[in-house]
Design an enzyme around this catalytic site. Structure first.
Site, PDB file in Angstrom:
ATOM      1  N   ASP A 146       0.842  -1.193   0.000  1.00  0.00           N
ATOM      2  CA  ASP A 146       0.000   0.000   0.000  1.00  0.00           C
ATOM      3  C   ASP A 146       0.883   1.252   0.000  1.00  0.00           C
ATOM      4  OD1 ASP A 146      -2.715   1.149   2.214  1.00  0.00           O
ATOM      5  OD2 ASP A 146      -2.168   1.601   0.140  1.00  0.00           O
ATOM      6  N   CYS A 200     -19.103 -14.528  -5.573  1.00  0.00           N
ATOM      7  CA  CYS A 200     -20.189 -13.661  -5.106  1.00  0.00           C
ATOM      8  C   CYS A 200     -21.530 -14.159  -5.638  1.00  0.00           C
ATOM      9  CB  CYS A 200     -19.970 -12.219  -5.564  1.00  0.00           C
ATOM     10  SG  CYS A 200     -18.740 -11.333  -4.605  1.00  0.00           S
ATOM     11  N   CYS A 216     -25.268 -12.904  -4.875  1.00  0.00           N
ATOM     12  CA  CYS A 216     -25.324 -12.166  -3.605  1.00  0.00           C
ATOM     13  C   CYS A 216     -25.005 -10.688  -3.836  1.00  0.00           C
ATOM     14  CB  CYS A 216     -24.310 -12.747  -2.623  1.00  0.00           C
ATOM     15  SG  CYS A 216     -24.146 -11.765  -1.118  1.00  0.00           S
ATOM     16  N   CYS A 262     -23.544  -6.776   0.512  1.00  0.00           N
ATOM     17  CA  CYS A 262     -22.687  -5.665   0.936  1.00  0.00           C
ATOM     18  C   CYS A 262     -23.198  -4.322   0.413  1.00  0.00           C
ATOM     19  CB  CYS A 262     -21.260  -5.879   0.465  1.00  0.00           C
ATOM     20  SG  CYS A 262     -21.173  -6.225  -1.294  1.00  0.00           S
ATOM     21  N   CYS A 288     -23.730  -0.875   2.986  1.00  0.00           N
ATOM     22  CA  CYS A 288     -22.873   0.316   3.099  1.00  0.00           C
ATOM     23  C   CYS A 288     -23.728   1.519   3.493  1.00  0.00           C
ATOM     24  CB  CYS A 288     -22.155   0.615   1.793  1.00  0.00           C
ATOM     25  SG  CYS A 288     -21.262   2.181   1.894  1.00  0.00           S
ATOM     26  N   CYS A 299     -17.158   6.829   0.571  1.00  0.00           N
ATOM     27  CA  CYS A 299     -16.735   5.774   1.503  1.00  0.00           C
ATOM     28  C   CYS A 299     -16.219   6.381   2.805  1.00  0.00           C
ATOM     29  CB  CYS A 299     -15.649   4.909   0.872  1.00  0.00           C
ATOM     30  SG  CYS A 299     -15.034   3.643   2.000  1.00  0.00           S
TER      31      CYS A 299
HETATM   32  C1  B12 Z   1      -7.399   3.803  -2.978  1.00  0.00           C
HETATM   33  C2  B12 Z   1      -7.635   2.755  -1.873  1.00  0.00           C
HETATM   34  C3  B12 Z   1      -8.746   2.898  -1.028  1.00  0.00           C
HETATM   35  C4  B12 Z   1      -9.826   3.921  -1.300  1.00  0.00           C
HETATM   36  C5  B12 Z   1     -10.705   3.474  -2.511  1.00  0.00           C
HETATM   37  C6  B12 Z   1     -11.077   1.998  -2.491  1.00  0.00           C
HETATM   38  C7  B12 Z   1     -11.279   1.392  -3.897  1.00  0.00           C
HETATM   39  N1  B12 Z   1     -12.155   0.399  -3.997  1.00  0.00           N
HETATM   40  O1  B12 Z   1     -10.625   1.824  -4.813  1.00  0.00           O
HETATM   41  C8  B12 Z   1     -10.567   3.975   0.068  1.00  0.00           C
HETATM   42  C9  B12 Z   1      -9.952   5.091   0.918  1.00  0.00           C
HETATM   43  C10 B12 Z   1     -12.079   4.181  -0.039  1.00  0.00           C
HETATM   44  C11 B12 Z   1     -10.183   2.647   0.672  1.00  0.00           C
HETATM   45  C12 B12 Z   1     -10.920   2.021   1.681  1.00  0.00           C
HETATM   46  C13 B12 Z   1     -10.574   0.823   2.244  1.00  0.00           C
HETATM   47  N2  B12 Z   1      -9.434   0.122   2.056  1.00  0.00           N
HETATM   48 CO1  B12 Z   1      -8.140   0.614   0.716  1.00  0.00          CO
HETATM   49  N3  B12 Z   1      -6.862   0.825  -0.710  1.00  0.00           N
HETATM   50  C14 B12 Z   1      -6.748   1.665  -1.689  1.00  0.00           C
HETATM   51  C15 B12 Z   1      -5.527   1.338  -2.581  1.00  0.00           C
HETATM   52  C16 B12 Z   1      -4.425   2.335  -2.238  1.00  0.00           C
HETATM   53  C17 B12 Z   1      -5.787   1.352  -4.115  1.00  0.00           C
HETATM   54  C18 B12 Z   1      -7.091   0.565  -4.523  1.00  0.00           C
HETATM   55  C19 B12 Z   1      -7.307   0.710  -6.023  1.00  0.00           C
HETATM   56  O2  B12 Z   1      -6.479   0.296  -6.813  1.00  0.00           O
HETATM   57  N4  B12 Z   1      -8.404   1.355  -6.417  1.00  0.00           N
HETATM   58  C20 B12 Z   1      -8.685   1.606  -7.837  1.00  0.00           C
HETATM   59  C21 B12 Z   1     -10.091   1.079  -8.207  1.00  0.00           C
HETATM   60  C22 B12 Z   1     -10.388   1.200  -9.682  1.00  0.00           C
HETATM   61  O3  B12 Z   1     -10.074  -0.289  -7.864  1.00  0.00           O
HETATM   62  P1  B12 Z   1     -11.372  -1.057  -7.376  1.00  0.00           P
HETATM   63  O4  B12 Z   1     -12.458  -0.158  -7.078  1.00  0.00           O
HETATM   64  O5  B12 Z   1     -10.932  -2.000  -6.357  1.00  0.00           O
HETATM   65  O6  B12 Z   1     -11.780  -1.846  -8.709  1.00  0.00           O
HETATM   66  C23 B12 Z   1     -11.044  -2.949  -9.060  1.00  0.00           C
HETATM   67  C24 B12 Z   1     -11.949  -4.149  -9.153  1.00  0.00           C
HETATM   68  O7  B12 Z   1     -13.126  -4.024  -8.417  1.00  0.00           O
HETATM   69  C25 B12 Z   1     -12.148  -4.318 -10.603  1.00  0.00           C
HETATM   70  N5  B12 Z   1     -13.359  -3.679 -11.108  1.00  0.00           N
HETATM   71  C26 B12 Z   1     -13.645  -2.394 -11.134  1.00  0.00           C
HETATM   72  N6  B12 Z   1     -14.798  -2.201 -11.771  1.00  0.00           N
HETATM   73  C27 B12 Z   1     -15.240  -3.407 -12.161  1.00  0.00           C
HETATM   74  C28 B12 Z   1     -16.381  -3.795 -12.853  1.00  0.00           C
HETATM   75  C29 B12 Z   1     -16.548  -5.125 -13.117  1.00  0.00           C
HETATM   76  C30 B12 Z   1     -17.779  -5.582 -13.899  1.00  0.00           C
HETATM   77  C31 B12 Z   1     -15.604  -6.049 -12.693  1.00  0.00           C
HETATM   78  C32 B12 Z   1     -15.777  -7.494 -12.967  1.00  0.00           C
HETATM   79  C33 B12 Z   1     -14.472  -5.672 -12.001  1.00  0.00           C
HETATM   80  C34 B12 Z   1     -14.320  -4.343 -11.737  1.00  0.00           C
HETATM   81  O8  B12 Z   1     -11.076  -3.716 -11.270  1.00  0.00           O
HETATM   82  C35 B12 Z   1     -10.520  -2.668 -10.490  1.00  0.00           C
HETATM   83  C36 B12 Z   1      -9.031  -2.765 -10.581  1.00  0.00           C
HETATM   84  O9  B12 Z   1      -8.549  -3.999 -10.124  1.00  0.00           O
HETATM   85  C37 B12 Z   1      -5.201  -0.141  -2.117  1.00  0.00           C
HETATM   86  C38 B12 Z   1      -3.706  -0.493  -2.128  1.00  0.00           C
HETATM   87  C39 B12 Z   1      -3.249  -0.764  -3.563  1.00  0.00           C
HETATM   88  N7  B12 Z   1      -2.180  -0.068  -3.949  1.00  0.00           N
HETATM   89  O10 B12 Z   1      -3.826  -1.543  -4.268  1.00  0.00           O
HETATM   90  C40 B12 Z   1      -5.761  -0.198  -0.671  1.00  0.00           C
HETATM   91  C41 B12 Z   1      -6.488  -1.534  -0.235  1.00  0.00           C
HETATM   92  C42 B12 Z   1      -7.383  -1.989  -1.349  1.00  0.00           C
HETATM   93  N8  B12 Z   1      -7.331  -1.095   0.888  1.00  0.00           N
HETATM   94  C43 B12 Z   1      -7.453  -1.988   1.798  1.00  0.00           C
HETATM   95  C44 B12 Z   1      -8.332  -1.892   2.931  1.00  0.00           C
HETATM   96  C45 B12 Z   1      -8.136  -2.910   4.077  1.00  0.00           C
HETATM   97  C46 B12 Z   1      -9.325  -0.899   2.975  1.00  0.00           C
HETATM   98  C47 B12 Z   1     -10.473  -0.780   4.023  1.00  0.00           C
HETATM   99  C48 B12 Z   1     -11.135  -2.087   4.472  1.00  0.00           C
HETATM  100  C49 B12 Z   1      -9.897  -0.007   5.223  1.00  0.00           C
HETATM  101  C50 B12 Z   1     -10.952   0.295   6.310  1.00  0.00           C
HETATM  102  N9  B12 Z   1     -11.143  -0.545   7.277  1.00  0.00           N
HETATM  103  O11 B12 Z   1     -11.576   1.281   6.171  1.00  0.00           O
HETATM  104  C51 B12 Z   1     -11.496   0.119   3.237  1.00  0.00           C
HETATM  105  C52 B12 Z   1     -12.504  -0.776   2.424  1.00  0.00           C
HETATM  106  C53 B12 Z   1     -13.460   0.034   1.582  1.00  0.00           C
HETATM  107  C54 B12 Z   1     -13.860  -0.713   0.296  1.00  0.00           C
HETATM  108  N10 B12 Z   1     -14.975  -1.357   0.286  1.00  0.00           N
HETATM  109  O12 B12 Z   1     -13.086  -0.710  -0.645  1.00  0.00           O
HETATM  110  C55 B12 Z   1      -6.624  -3.236   1.499  1.00  0.00           C
HETATM  111  C56 B12 Z   1      -7.612  -4.346   1.006  1.00  0.00           C
HETATM  112  C57 B12 Z   1      -7.214  -5.742   1.402  1.00  0.00           C
HETATM  113  C58 B12 Z   1      -8.301  -6.723   0.904  1.00  0.00           C
HETATM  114  N11 B12 Z   1      -8.736  -7.618   1.771  1.00  0.00           N
HETATM  115  O13 B12 Z   1      -8.767  -6.611  -0.237  1.00  0.00           O
HETATM  116  C59 B12 Z   1      -5.618  -2.708   0.389  1.00  0.00           C
HETATM  117  C60 B12 Z   1      -5.198  -3.739  -0.660  1.00  0.00           C
HETATM  118  C61 B12 Z   1      -4.356  -2.183   1.137  1.00  0.00           C
HETATM  119  C62 B12 Z   1      -3.418  -3.321   1.590  1.00  0.00           C
HETATM  120  N12 B12 Z   1      -2.193  -3.289   1.137  1.00  0.00           N
HETATM  121  O14 B12 Z   1      -3.828  -4.211   2.302  1.00  0.00           O
HETATM  122  N13 B12 Z   1      -9.076   2.148   0.080  1.00  0.00           N
HETATM  123  S1  SF4 Z   2     -21.539  -9.497   0.518  1.00  0.00           S
HETATM  124 FE1  SF4 Z   2     -20.755  -8.493  -1.369  1.00  0.00          FE
HETATM  125  S2  SF4 Z   2     -18.621  -9.112  -1.539  1.00  0.00           S
HETATM  126 FE2  SF4 Z   2     -19.633 -10.496  -0.068  1.00  0.00          FE
HETATM  127  S3  SF4 Z   2     -20.301 -12.282  -1.277  1.00  0.00           S
HETATM  128 FE3  SF4 Z   2     -22.006 -10.864  -1.194  1.00  0.00          FE
HETATM  129  S4  SF4 Z   2     -21.763  -9.587  -3.022  1.00  0.00           S
HETATM  130 FE4  SF4 Z   2     -19.817 -10.629  -2.714  1.00  0.00          FE
END
Ligand code: B12
Ligand code: SF4
Length: 311
Positions: A139, A193, A196, A199, A203, A219
């Site tokens: 991270d 998933c 389901c 989640c 939120c 968020c």
């Molecule tokens: C920016 C960030 C945040 C942001 C934005 C989160 C987000 N979803 O982007 C904020 C501040 C909100 C956040 C919150 C949290 N975070 Co954070 N965050 C990050 C960070 C730095 C980058 C994530 C990222 O790349 N986002 C970019 C977007 C585009 O990615 P995405 O939304 O996940 O979408 C991906 C997929 O869903 C998919 N996708 C997107 N759209 C679609 C559509 C379809 C149809 C499909 C199939 C797929 C798909 O592709 C995208 C790229 O892979 C990472 C560390 C890292 N460098 O990776 C930690 C990380 C993801 N965070 C982490 C954690 C623990 C959290 C929290 C739980 C912390 C807390 N207790 O509050 C919360 C959870 C909130 C949530 N539900 O996400 C952990 C997650 C570990 C895990 N178990 O997955 C990470 C990996 C840090 C670490 N090193 O452990 N976070």
């Molecule tokens: S609660 Fe959300 S992340 Fe968990 S299994 Fe259901 S759809 Fe997937």
């Protein structure tokens, strides 16, 4: 390298990783084309809000060999963060006399802890195979950690956008070693998933705007950690909710085996009591401590305020 040697190396790596406190480890290649498209769409929609760092590095985030030239493989590692003696989140949420601390904030700073452990793992690997190009990330850099972990077989990306492991829900952190070694690749994890969507309504701020699509600007984790300005009025009441609401309420977390809930000594230092009734929580307290408190206050108040879904 002969297959037998490669298999031995993999077993040694897994044993060493376990000894260093990692719950799982996998190896993957560097193709993230599909995720790059999702990232670009997310950024174009402005869903990263004030997290400029998410857009600053261009394609380095989705092309590992641009971040570390010569990268061929990524070793992805999982470290569980359920705290020793950690009470069930629902129990704490339901206890009006308890402050609620986000589960992931109860222990030591995972960035330092995991980076040190990954550096030790890389050093051990170097002892076995000789010098090789590598860099460790937790991270801390433009890396798509969840996508790499999914491809390395550690779990699937849930509709709440966090990685889910069958035996641990989402209660874990991720870290990586980028390497120039041509190590064998693991199979990606399958998604579970299905139909389901538990989640999404769970939120409290409606941040999961569509399956797998999170608008970070809504968020609570973003509002209480990343946002520099004031929390938007309409989200303030809900910002009293610790952002574990989704992780806790998600059906993929329920039934997570007690193994995952067993304390992980790695992060052993809970500071929960600090906030009970601390002056910074009282109305009219200065903004900064309000924000700090917002990230730590129990969901009980939100439940009573009626903005949290009844979990
Ligand atoms: C920016 C960030 C945040 C942001 C934005 C989160 C987000 N979803 O982007 C904020 C501040 C909100 C956040 C919150 C949290 N975070 Co954070 N965050 C990050 C960070 C730095 C980058 C994530 C990222 O790349 N986002 C970019 C977007 C585009 O990615 P995405 O939304 O996940 O979408 C991906 C997929 O869903 C998919 N996708 C997107 N759209 C679609 C559509 C379809 C149809 C499909 C199939 C797929 C798909 O592709 C995208 C790229 O892979 C990472 C560390 C890292 N460098 O990776 C930690 C990380 C993801 N965070 C982490 C954690 C623990 C959290 C929290 C739980 C912390 C807390 N207790 O509050 C919360 C959870 C909130 C949530 N539900 O996400 C952990 C997650 C570990 C895990 N178990 O997955 C990470 C990996 C840090 C670490 N090193 O452990 N976070
Ligand atoms: S609660 Fe959300 S992340 Fe968990 S299994 Fe259901 S759809 Fe997937």
């Amino acid at each position: 390298m002969h297959k037998a040697d490669v298999d031995t190396l993999r077993l040694q790596l897994l044993a060493e990783a376990t000894a260093l406190g990692f719950a799982a480890l996998g190896i993957t290649g560097i193709d993230l084309t599909e995720d790059e498209r999702h990232l670009d769409r997310w950024l174009a929609a402005g869903r990263h809000g004030e997290m400029d760092y998410m857009a600053r590095h261009g394609t380095k985030r989705s092309r590992p060999a641009e971040l570390l030239p010569g990268t061929l493989r990524v070793i992805s590692a999982r470290m569980d963060y359920w705290p020793p003696g950690g009470r069930d989140a629902q129990q704490v949420l339901a206890d009006p006399t308890s402050a609620y601390v986000s589960r992931y904030a109860l222990g030591r700073d995972y960035h330092k802890l995991m980076r040190k452990a990954l550096a030790k793992l890389a050093a051990q690997l170097e002892e076995w195979v000789g010098p090789f190009g590598h860099r460790v990330f937790v991270d801390s850099a433009p890396v798509l950690e969840k996508a790499l972990a999914r491809n390395a077989g550690l779990g699937w990306i849930g509709k709440h956008t966090n990685l889910i492991a069958r035996d641990a829900g989402s209660w874990f952190f991720l870290g990586e070693i980028y390497t120039t070694l041509e190590l064998p690749i693991d199979a990606p994890a399958s998604a579970h998933c299905g139909t389901c969507t538990a989640c999404i309504p769970a939120c409290p701020t409606g941040a999961i705007v569509a399956p797998w699509q999170l608008d970070a600007r809504r968020c609570i984790s973003y509002l209480t950690i990343e946002l520099h300005g004031p929390i938007p009025e309409e989200l303030r009441r809900c910002s009293a909710i610790a952002s574990t609401a989704v992780t806790t309420a998600s059906s993929c977390a329920r039934g997570t085996s007690s193994r995952a809930r067993r304390a992980t000594p790695t992060f052993a230092r809970a500071t929960r009591s600090t906030h009970r009734g601390s002056p910074s929580c009282s109305p009219g307290a200065p903004r900064t401590s309000m924000r700090a408190c917002a990230a730590r206050r129990s969901t009980a108040s939100a439940t009573s305020a009626g903005c949290a879904t009844s979990r």
